[in-house]
Structures are given as structure tokens and as C-alpha cells.
Design an enzyme around this catalytic site. Structure first.
Site, PDB file in Angstrom:
ATOM      1  N   LYS A 164       0.775  -1.343  -0.045  1.00 25.60           N
ATOM      2  CA  LYS A 164      -0.043  -0.019   0.163  1.00 25.60           C
ATOM      3  C   LYS A 164       0.945   1.389  -0.004  1.00 25.60           C
ATOM      4  CE  LYS A 164      -4.461  -1.498   1.436  1.00 25.60           C
ATOM      5  NZ  LYS A 164      -5.715  -1.724   2.287  1.00 25.60           N
ATOM      6  N   ARG A 213      -3.716 -10.037   4.674  1.00 22.95           N
ATOM      7  CA  ARG A 213      -3.932  -9.978   3.137  1.00 22.95           C
ATOM      8  C   ARG A 213      -2.982  -9.637   2.250  1.00 22.95           C
ATOM      9  NH1 ARG A 213      -6.949  -6.394  -0.565  1.00 22.95           N
ATOM     10  NH2 ARG A 213      -8.472  -7.670  -1.677  1.00 22.95           N
TER      11      ARG A 213
END
Length: 292
Positions: free
Chosen positions: A227, A262
């Protein structure tokens, strides 16, 4: 919250996890042409199924199938999202892993569960309360994630007085909504939503104080992989150059109680999580021969 919510042992689909001593690795498989990381690399049913099978072979416990990303953009028609995800779910249903579908549409959730999905991963935090009804009626599990924006819409320059306090309050409220609509406590997972309507400093604060989220008593999922807060923390790193930073953040979160991660980079993450488990004494080494 009931005692079931705090139980460390969870049966999710075909797998049983003891979250007192185990970390589940969730692999991301996107059936979208504009996915955040792979840019449509698996935007075909056979490619997506094959990616899921490869992830399981690499050690993933769980496959998360997505047909419409959270980020702002044109709405994906419900029928099209169903056409994207249901064949992938069906293709992986007998592979022995937990299968979740990343969606905020109750209709997609119902179709995916009928095809064999075990979990609905709602990145909008039950923006549509009817999602809780679908989960309750089908006996599936649900991931309740913190975010602020309506689906597929921008939320420029989010501001928090205390991001962790506000995330915890949101999750507590949405979990209560789910339970009030009949979702069993032991079917609920929470996710603080790193980078979802948050600045990098917000995501770092959530990571640093994740124990306040895990203290809610529900299994905590963290979606950190590659991210922007990782890239910005390290220095304008492209998405393909954030693996090491993502692993460091995942390990940090696990040490504060996160139990589901995840990820895009499955093999590297599996090794990192199994090493944490070995160091903590949660699992034995695979073999022992050094200085024997």
C-alpha cells in the site's frame, strides 16, 4: 460481544484456525482490469483460478476474490461483478482453502456464497446493512472494515481527531449492527482499513496502536500489502518495490494481535508468518539438524 467472539479457535469454511498461535495468510486474486497491484494480470476466469491455485500451493490458507476495487471510479454493474467473481469462486471451491469475496453488494455476496464462498470481505463496513442480512441468512462469515467513503466515490483529505479511537468506535458500531441483524459473533472479523480514506500518518498510527483494535476481541485482519503508506514511508517506492516494507508492517501487526494478513506476495509472507510462529513457540520447526 459474546464469549464466542473471543474464542481463539475458528472454523472458517474448510479450515480450522487457532488464532492464539496461528496466522492465516489471505492471497489476493483480482478479476478486474484496473486492480491496484497487478493491473489486470488475472482479469480472466482461468487466469484468476490458476493464480488462486498457485497461491494455495505456495502456502496461502485463504483466497480473496475481488471483482470491483474499493477505489473511486465508475460503478461496476452488479451483474457484471457477479459474472467476474462467481466462476472464480466455483473454480476454487474444492481447493481446500477459505474463499472470500471482496464486495459491498449484497446481491454479489449471495451469489458468491451460493457458488462456494465462505466469507464476505466488505471494505465499506456494511455500508448497506442488507449485507449483514445476507451473511446472517447464509451462515457465512464477514470482514467488517473501516472506511468512510460511499462505494466507489472519492473522499478527499480525510481528517481525524484520533484515527485509532474513531476506527475502533466505527468497528464497534458496525459489529453491533451485524450482530443485531443476526450475524453470529464467531462469524465476524474486523479490519482497520489501512489506507482506506486515510493518510500515511493515519495508517502508521493504526499500525503502531493496532493492539487497540485487536482488543475488540474479534479476529483482526490487516490489509497492508504494497500500500501507499508503505511506499511513502520508504521513499516513493513503486508498488513492486514495497515487499520488504509490507512484510515488516505485517510482522509488527501480528505481534500486536493481528491474525489474518491479506497479501499479494504469498510465498514471502507465508515464510515471514511461519517464522514468527516458530519464534513465538506457536509451531515447531519443520526439521532439526543444526548442531545435533
Amino acid at each position: 460481544m459474546t464469549a464466542a467472539a473471543t474464542s481463539a479457535v475458528r472454523r472458517i469454511g474448510p479450515r480450522t484456525f487457532d488464532f492464539s498461535r496461528q496466522v492465516a495468510v489471505m492471497a489476493i486474486v483480482n478479476r478486474t482490469p484496473d486492480s491496484f497491484y497487478d493491473r489486470g494480470r488475472t482479469d480472466a476466469t482461468d487466469l484468476a483460478v490458476d493464480a488462486g491455485l498457485q497461491a494455495i500451493a505456495a502456502g496461502a490458507d485463504w483466497i480473496d476474490v475481488g471483482g470491483a476495487k474499493f477505489a473511486p471510479g465508475p460503478a461496476v454493474p452488479v451483474a457484471e461483478e457477479i459474472d467476474r467473481v462467481v466462476p472464480v469462486v466455483a473454480g476454487l471451491a474444492e481447493a481446500g482453502a477459505v474463499i472470500s469475496v471482496d464486495t459491498f453488494h449484497p446481491e454479489v455476496a449471495r451469489a458468491a456464497i451460493a457458488a462456494g464462498a465462505h466469507v464476505i470481505n466488505d471494505t465499506t463496513g456494511l455500508h448497506d446493512p442488507a449485507m449483514a442480512d445476507v451473511v446472517a441468512e447464509t451462515g457465512a462469515s464477514v470482514v467488517v472494515t473501516h472506511s468512510l467513503a460511499a462505494p466507489r466515490t472519492p473522499f478527499p483529505s480525510p481528517r481525524y481527531v484520533d484515527v485509532v479511537d474513531e476506527v475502533v468506535a466505527f468497528l464497534r458500531e458496525r459489529v453491533a449492527l451485524a450482530e443485531a441483524r443476526g450475524v453470529a459473533s464467531d462469524r465476524i472479523i474486523v479490519d482497520p482499513g489501512h489506507d482506506l480514506n486515510k493518510h500515511t500518518l493515519d495508517s502508521l498510527e493504526l499500525t503502531r496502536r493496532l493492539r487497540e483494535v485487536t482488543a475488540l476481541g474479534y479476529p483482526t485482519l490487516v490489509a497492508l500489502s504494497n500500500k501507499d503508506f508503505v511506499g511513502e514511508s520508504l521513499g516513493r517506492r513503486d508498488r513492486g518495490e514495497r515487499v520488504e516494507g509490507s512484510l515488516a508492517a505485517a510482522v509488527y501487526c501480528v505481534l500486536q494481535g493481528a491474525r489474518i494478513v491479506r497479501v499479494h506476495n504469498v510465498r514471502e509472507t507465508v515464510d515471514a508468518m511461519r517464522m514468527v510462529e516458530a519464534i513465538e513457540g506457536w509451531r515447531e520447526p519443520v526439521f532439526l539438524e543444526h548442531n545435533q
